[in-house]
Design an enzyme around this catalytic site. Sequence first.
Site, PDB file in Angstrom:
ATOM      1  N   LYS A   1     -27.387 -12.179 -20.334  1.00 36.09           N
ATOM      2  CA  LYS A   1     -26.162 -13.339 -20.203  1.00 36.09           C
ATOM      3  C   LYS A   1     -25.501 -13.608 -21.790  1.00 36.09           C
ATOM      4  O   LYS A   1     -26.363 -13.224 -22.826  1.00 36.09           O
ATOM      5  CB  LYS A   1     -26.821 -14.722 -19.790  1.00 36.09           C
ATOM      6  CG  LYS A   1     -25.782 -15.693 -19.196  1.00 36.09           C
ATOM      7  CD  LYS A   1     -25.501 -15.190 -17.768  1.00 36.09           C
ATOM      8  CE  LYS A   1     -24.643 -16.275 -17.136  1.00 36.09           C
ATOM      9  NZ  LYS A   1     -24.461 -15.954 -15.582  1.00 36.09           N
TER      10      LYS A   1
ATOM     11  N   GLY B   1     -19.076 -30.073  -8.693  1.00 41.27           N
ATOM     12  CA  GLY B   1     -18.751 -29.168  -9.390  1.00 41.27           C
ATOM     13  C   GLY B   1     -17.665 -28.522  -8.465  1.00 41.27           C
ATOM     14  O   GLY B   1     -17.889 -27.789  -7.616  1.00 41.27           O
TER      15      GLY B   1
ATOM     16  N   GLY C   1     -15.467 -25.834  -9.665  1.00 39.02           N
ATOM     17  CA  GLY C   1     -14.611 -24.862 -10.186  1.00 39.02           C
ATOM     18  C   GLY C   1     -14.486 -23.706  -9.083  1.00 39.02           C
ATOM     19  O   GLY C   1     -14.595 -23.852  -8.069  1.00 39.02           O
ATOM     20  N   HIS C   2     -14.458 -22.393  -9.509  1.00 34.98           N
ATOM     21  CA  HIS C   2     -14.135 -21.300  -8.753  1.00 34.98           C
ATOM     22  C   HIS C   2     -15.059 -21.185  -7.494  1.00 34.98           C
ATOM     23  O   HIS C   2     -14.506 -21.292  -6.238  1.00 34.98           O
ATOM     24  CB  HIS C   2     -14.011 -19.895  -9.376  1.00 34.98           C
ATOM     25  CG  HIS C   2     -12.788 -19.901 -10.244  1.00 34.98           C
ATOM     26  ND1 HIS C   2     -11.396 -20.010 -10.135  1.00 34.98           N
ATOM     27  CD2 HIS C   2     -12.853 -19.742 -11.632  1.00 34.98           C
ATOM     28  CE1 HIS C   2     -10.589 -19.802 -11.310  1.00 34.98           C
ATOM     29  NE2 HIS C   2     -11.699 -19.844 -12.123  1.00 34.98           N
ATOM     30  N   VAL C   3     -16.297 -21.294  -7.896  1.00 36.12           N
ATOM     31  CA  VAL C   3     -17.066 -21.115  -6.640  1.00 36.12           C
ATOM     32  C   VAL C   3     -17.405 -22.474  -5.839  1.00 36.12           C
ATOM     33  O   VAL C   3     -17.367 -22.308  -4.561  1.00 36.12           O
ATOM     34  CB  VAL C   3     -18.538 -20.900  -7.412  1.00 36.12           C
ATOM     35  CG1 VAL C   3     -19.508 -20.464  -6.094  1.00 36.12           C
ATOM     36  CG2 VAL C   3     -18.463 -19.422  -7.881  1.00 36.12           C
ATOM     37  N   GLY C   4     -17.339 -23.501  -6.602  1.00 31.24           N
ATOM     38  CA  GLY C   4     -17.636 -24.884  -5.876  1.00 31.24           C
ATOM     39  C   GLY C   4     -16.200 -24.903  -4.902  1.00 31.24           C
ATOM     40  O   GLY C   4     -16.415 -25.551  -3.688  1.00 31.24           O
TER      41      GLY C   4
END
Length: 349
Positions: free
Chosen positions: A78, A178, A180-183
Amino acid sequence: MLTRIDCSTHEEVYRVTDRESGLEGLIAIHSTQAGPAAGGLRMRVYRGFDEALADVLALSRGMTYKNAAAGLPLGGGKAVILGDPRTDKTEAKLRAMGRAVAELEGRYWTAEDMGMSPEDMKVLAGEAEFVAGLADGRFASGDPSPITAQGVFNALKIGAARHFGSADLKGRRVAVQGLGHVGWYLCDYLAGEGAQLIVADTVAARVEEAQAKFGAELAAPDEIHRVVADVFAPCAIGGILNGQTVPELRASMICGAANNQLADDAAADALHARGILYLPDYVANGGGIINAATEILRIENRPRFVAERLAQLEQTMRGILAAAARQDTSPAHVADATVEQGMALRRAG
């Protein structure tokens, strides 16, 4: 410049600095036993270097387990950049991070994560070949968010079938932390199934948009875990399930996209004691790295590979939940034991 940090739990850890661009970041390689370490690059505000170091160490270890759970010939790594991606991100910083990745000569492959985009990966790729999540190219895998969200959605339905007796999500209250993109993609999938959404995000415009598009109820980011819901879906930063929040939860199942949702093993045991079903995050959210792996491994038929590996993850999740029920223990412990057994067999072989 890469400055090595001694760390007994990881193969390699580096502080990344570049005076000209102002870059301050970290790269952690937890394991290359199964293959090159792979895991995304995130950019976010930290309270200081020590918090960023703790985050990158936990995230890189989680990637080892995530890649193993997905059956990928990849280890775990990471990278993080300290700063606000909305105001502090510059091309110079991204290029400097790209040079740092290049210096590791393929022992670590990066891709987009929180605060990053395919366009950002293109900048890094101008300095290093060990970059996935690109928008263009023969093996380009693009934004992993939709695939990550698809995997989480699939896992949520598996959990619902076991916990509620039906995978039908119509009318189920799902609290998503959240956007964001995934949420956001997860909300889209859930709304399509008729779920009733309660959402929270630190960006006010994002929650207002979710309210308009999905008919979602709104909650404050630090209150979302307390709302009455069937499912709590953490899709922001890690450590949300801890000694303070677990007693406050009013949902009976947890399944989300965030990495390292459990602050510690005690949180897993506390959830189990309360009868709250926890779906292990690195099994639920493995779709993104599966998608990126098609680029790293140069897979010709990406859709088929992704579909097959997502189906495999679903079977893994079913097996973990069944075993946890038989053993009367947290699925988190079963997931770790399952992955560690698989890694031990690969070492022996």
